[in-house]
Write a protein that holds these residues in place. Structure first.
Motif, PDB file in Angstrom:
ATOM      1  N   MET A 263      -9.578   0.302 -42.133  1.00  0.00           N
ATOM      2  CA  MET A 263      -9.254  -0.513 -43.203  1.00  0.00           C
ATOM      3  C   MET A 263      -7.580  -0.706 -43.684  1.00  0.00           C
ATOM      4  O   MET A 263      -7.414  -1.968 -44.002  1.00  0.00           O
ATOM      5  CB  MET A 263      -9.810   0.426 -44.427  1.00  0.00           C
ATOM      6  N   ARG A 264      -6.864   0.106 -43.204  1.00  0.00           N
ATOM      7  CA  ARG A 264      -5.480  -0.133 -43.309  1.00  0.00           C
ATOM      8  C   ARG A 264      -4.923  -1.335 -42.601  1.00  0.00           C
ATOM      9  O   ARG A 264      -4.130  -2.240 -43.237  1.00  0.00           O
ATOM     10  CB  ARG A 264      -4.785   1.151 -42.997  1.00  0.00           C
ATOM     11  N   GLU A 272      -2.576  -9.098 -49.638  1.00  0.00           N
ATOM     12  CA  GLU A 272      -1.081  -8.938 -50.045  1.00  0.00           C
ATOM     13  C   GLU A 272      -0.955  -7.483 -51.039  1.00  0.00           C
ATOM     14  O   GLU A 272       0.037  -7.535 -51.476  1.00  0.00           O
ATOM     15  CB  GLU A 272      -0.812 -10.126 -51.094  1.00  0.00           C
ATOM     16  N   ILE A 273      -2.010  -6.550 -50.807  1.00  0.00           N
ATOM     17  CA  ILE A 273      -1.873  -5.509 -51.521  1.00  0.00           C
ATOM     18  C   ILE A 273      -0.608  -4.633 -51.042  1.00  0.00           C
ATOM     19  O   ILE A 273      -0.245  -4.597 -49.917  1.00  0.00           O
ATOM     20  CB  ILE A 273      -3.077  -4.505 -51.252  1.00  0.00           C
ATOM     21  N   ASP A 274       0.337  -4.171 -52.037  1.00  0.00           N
ATOM     22  CA  ASP A 274       1.527  -3.453 -51.863  1.00  0.00           C
ATOM     23  C   ASP A 274       1.232  -2.315 -51.035  1.00  0.00           C
ATOM     24  O   ASP A 274       0.272  -1.681 -50.985  1.00  0.00           O
ATOM     25  CB  ASP A 274       2.214  -3.071 -53.090  1.00  0.00           C
ATOM     26  N   LEU A 278      -1.390   0.751 -50.819  1.00  0.00           N
ATOM     27  CA  LEU A 278      -1.980   1.521 -49.623  1.00  0.00           C
ATOM     28  C   LEU A 278      -1.904   2.823 -49.391  1.00  0.00           C
ATOM     29  O   LEU A 278      -2.793   3.480 -49.008  1.00  0.00           O
ATOM     30  CB  LEU A 278      -1.780   0.358 -48.592  1.00  0.00           C
ATOM     31  N   ASP A 279      -0.632   3.252 -49.455  1.00  0.00           N
ATOM     32  CA  ASP A 279      -0.386   4.830 -49.299  1.00  0.00           C
ATOM     33  C   ASP A 279      -0.972   5.468 -50.344  1.00  0.00           C
ATOM     34  O   ASP A 279      -1.538   6.642 -49.826  1.00  0.00           O
ATOM     35  CB  ASP A 279       1.165   4.899 -49.448  1.00  0.00           C
ATOM     36  N   GLU A 280      -1.057   5.096 -51.617  1.00  0.00           N
ATOM     37  CA  GLU A 280      -1.866   5.712 -52.435  1.00  0.00           C
ATOM     38  C   GLU A 280      -3.420   6.117 -51.980  1.00  0.00           C
ATOM     39  O   GLU A 280      -4.012   7.133 -52.331  1.00  0.00           O
ATOM     40  CB  GLU A 280      -1.947   5.172 -53.851  1.00  0.00           C
ATOM     41  N   PHE A 281      -4.026   4.855 -51.618  1.00  0.00           N
ATOM     42  CA  PHE A 281      -5.403   4.931 -51.161  1.00  0.00           C
ATOM     43  C   PHE A 281      -5.339   6.033 -49.888  1.00  0.00           C
ATOM     44  O   PHE A 281      -6.428   6.806 -50.104  1.00  0.00           O
ATOM     45  CB  PHE A 281      -5.808   3.595 -50.499  1.00  0.00           C
ATOM     46  N   ASP A 282      -4.643   5.932 -49.160  1.00  0.00           N
ATOM     47  CA  ASP A 282      -4.627   6.868 -47.802  1.00  0.00           C
ATOM     48  C   ASP A 282      -4.431   8.238 -48.528  1.00  0.00           C
ATOM     49  O   ASP A 282      -5.428   9.204 -48.017  1.00  0.00           O
ATOM     50  CB  ASP A 282      -3.601   6.580 -46.892  1.00  0.00           C
ATOM     51  N   ARG A 283      -3.667   8.665 -49.259  1.00  0.00           N
ATOM     52  CA  ARG A 283      -3.274   9.964 -49.817  1.00  0.00           C
ATOM     53  C   ARG A 283      -4.887  10.373 -50.585  1.00  0.00           C
ATOM     54  O   ARG A 283      -5.186  11.600 -50.418  1.00  0.00           O
ATOM     55  CB  ARG A 283      -2.296  10.040 -50.753  1.00  0.00           C
ATOM     56  N   THR A 289     -10.387  12.774 -53.349  1.00  0.00           N
ATOM     57  CA  THR A 289     -10.407  12.081 -54.668  1.00  0.00           C
ATOM     58  C   THR A 289     -10.796  10.858 -54.874  1.00  0.00           C
ATOM     59  O   THR A 289     -11.081  10.322 -55.794  1.00  0.00           O
ATOM     60  CB  THR A 289      -9.307  12.558 -55.468  1.00  0.00           C
ATOM     61  N   LEU A 290     -10.797   9.911 -53.694  1.00  0.00           N
ATOM     62  CA  LEU A 290     -11.299   8.533 -53.716  1.00  0.00           C
ATOM     63  C   LEU A 290     -12.324   8.407 -52.554  1.00  0.00           C
ATOM     64  O   LEU A 290     -12.198   8.642 -51.434  1.00  0.00           O
ATOM     65  CB  LEU A 290     -10.169   7.888 -53.472  1.00  0.00           C
ATOM     66  N   ASN A 291     -13.295   7.698 -53.000  1.00  0.00           N
ATOM     67  CA  ASN A 291     -14.515   7.329 -52.107  1.00  0.00           C
ATOM     68  C   ASN A 291     -13.947   6.334 -51.068  1.00  0.00           C
ATOM     69  O   ASN A 291     -13.610   5.062 -51.618  1.00  0.00           O
ATOM     70  CB  ASN A 291     -15.676   7.157 -52.884  1.00  0.00           C
ATOM     71  N   PRO A 292     -14.027   6.420 -49.905  1.00  0.00           N
ATOM     72  CA  PRO A 292     -13.807   5.216 -48.741  1.00  0.00           C
ATOM     73  C   PRO A 292     -14.498   4.046 -48.886  1.00  0.00           C
ATOM     74  O   PRO A 292     -14.012   3.076 -48.947  1.00  0.00           O
ATOM     75  CB  PRO A 292     -14.042   5.867 -47.473  1.00  0.00           C
TER      76      PRO A 292
END
Length: 410
Positions: A263-264, A272-274, A278-283, A289-292
């Protein structure tokens, strides 16, 4: 128009986002920040029309060209109507099949239509290699060959591996990087883009230009995205690709089938997602706390919007959720008119659901073929025998793989 005083953030975006290597980063950064004597940079991309259809993997480099265009720079695209006839040896363990001039001409008709879905045609020059190579004679070709040695060619990783393995390398294959390199001379390229598999070819162009009294081009290579298998580079020959012209719902479903680990790279290459988001998604995914799946839905929406539009992306998401999350069949299953009972392998191929009989048998062996004899109202029966005959049952639904269906019509 050339943008005056681009910001460091804009320059970083071009030089870092999805980029594997900038050969002389300080030099290219200076050119982008200070300008090229007030003139736009000539940013070159060479494409070999080896197929009539492009994949979203091709779009990775196209989008980088668009980023240069937003700063006012000129895209110079060269259609490799000579090199395609030789066959690019990049990344090959054997000689690539060469194409005829007629095949190249036919394929190139659709290339530019797809290219200009992403790149601004008003800021683009289009050239074909025949503009200069049709004027070459034997003396010109021999002179070009004299600029590189066999030892230098064997430094190339794919040539080196083939040589050590005893796999033949034709002299024509040695010509390929020289021809591509000469394109940079003919077009007076300032920057050349390509995938990481093109690094050697791009460097040859950089080496040739000073011989012809030109400044050496800057080189920027992009990270290649993997295909649907999540392992190998996306490509037609591996049948692991997503077509750039695929219908929105089909594109959405295929993107959702990618392994989470991809995904990354897809976000960075095709959206164009900042980086901060993207770092927040990974964290959050690492914390649990976030479903892939929610992140992948966002990825698929962004990419489908890029190639279609936001409405088509939303419809693609709804179709995906209906089909996979709610375990329902899609609402837009195409009809397939069946005049008489037919072997399931032959039916799958004739309906365009597999490229060959072998592919169809492989899908059956893997448990990927089912028949809903009573349509949406009935249960499915998995087909495990490639000798199975499909009867003419009006309204029956054949499912092949995760996303493909046909409704049988008598």
């Amino acid at each position: 128009m050339l943008k005056q005083s681009p910001t460091n953030k804009e320059i970083d975006h071009i030089l870092k986002r999805g980029v594997a290597l900038v050969e002389k980063e300080a030099d290219l950064r200076r050119l982008l920040l200070e300008g090229n004597k007030g003139e736009p940079l000539r940013v070159k991309l060479g494409v070999d029309p080896t197929h009539y259809d492009l994949t979203i993997g091709h779009a990775v480099v196209f989008r980088k060209l668009r980023q240069f265009q937003k700063l006012g720079h000129k895209t110079v695209v060269v259609i490799g109507d000579w090199t395609a006839r030789l066959g690019d040896p990049s990344g090959r363990v054997e000689a690539r099949k060469a194409l005829s001039a007629e095949q190249v001409a036919e394929n190139s008709k659709t290339y530019l239509d797809q290219f200009f879905r992403i790149v601004d045609s008003e800021q683009t020059e289009v050239h074909r290699q025949t503009e200069w190579f049709d004027k070459f004679d034997l003396g010109d070709a021999i002179k070009l060959l004299g600029y590189k040695t066999v030892a230098q060619m064997l430094e190339r990783d794919d040539f080196s591996k083939r040589y050590k393995s005893g796999i033949e390398i034709s002299l024509a294959e040695f010509m390929y990087p020289l021809l591509q390199g000469y394109d940079s001379v003919a077009l007076r390229s300032d920057v050349e883009l390509g995938g990481t598999d093109q690094t050697f070819n791009l460097l040859v162009g950089r080496d040739l230009q000073p011989i012809f009294g030109q400044a050496s081009q800057q080189i920027l290579t992009m990270n290649l995205i993997v295909g649907l298998d999540g392992e190998k580079k996306m490509g037609k020959s591996l049948d692991n690709y997503i077509s750039m012209t695929a219908p929105a719902k089909d594109m959405f479903g295929k993107l959702m089938s990618l392994p989470d680990k991809t995904m990354r790279t897809y976000f960075e290459a095709l959206t164009e997602i900042d980086e901060e988001e993207l770092d927040e998604f990974d964290r959050k995914m690492a914390e649990g706390t976030l479903n892939p799946r929610d992140v992948k839905l966002r990825m698929a929406r962004e990419i489908v919007t890029e190639f279609h539009n936001a409405e088509a992306a939303q419809e693609g998401q709804e179709a995906f959720i209906r089909q996979f999350s709610e375990r329902k069949l899609p609402t837009d299953i195409p009809d397939y008119h069946l005049a008489a009972s037919q072997n399931v392998v032959e039916l799958i191929v004739s309906a365009g659901l597999a490229a060959s009989n072998n592919k169809a048998r492989e899908l059956i062996k893997q448990g990927g073929v089912s028949l809903f004899a009573r349509g949406e109202s009935g249960e499915s029966e998995r087909i495990t025998d490639p000798n199975t005959t499909i009867e003419v049952i009006d309204g029956a639904i054949l499912k092949v793989g995760k996303r493909q269906h046909i409704r049988i019509k008598a």
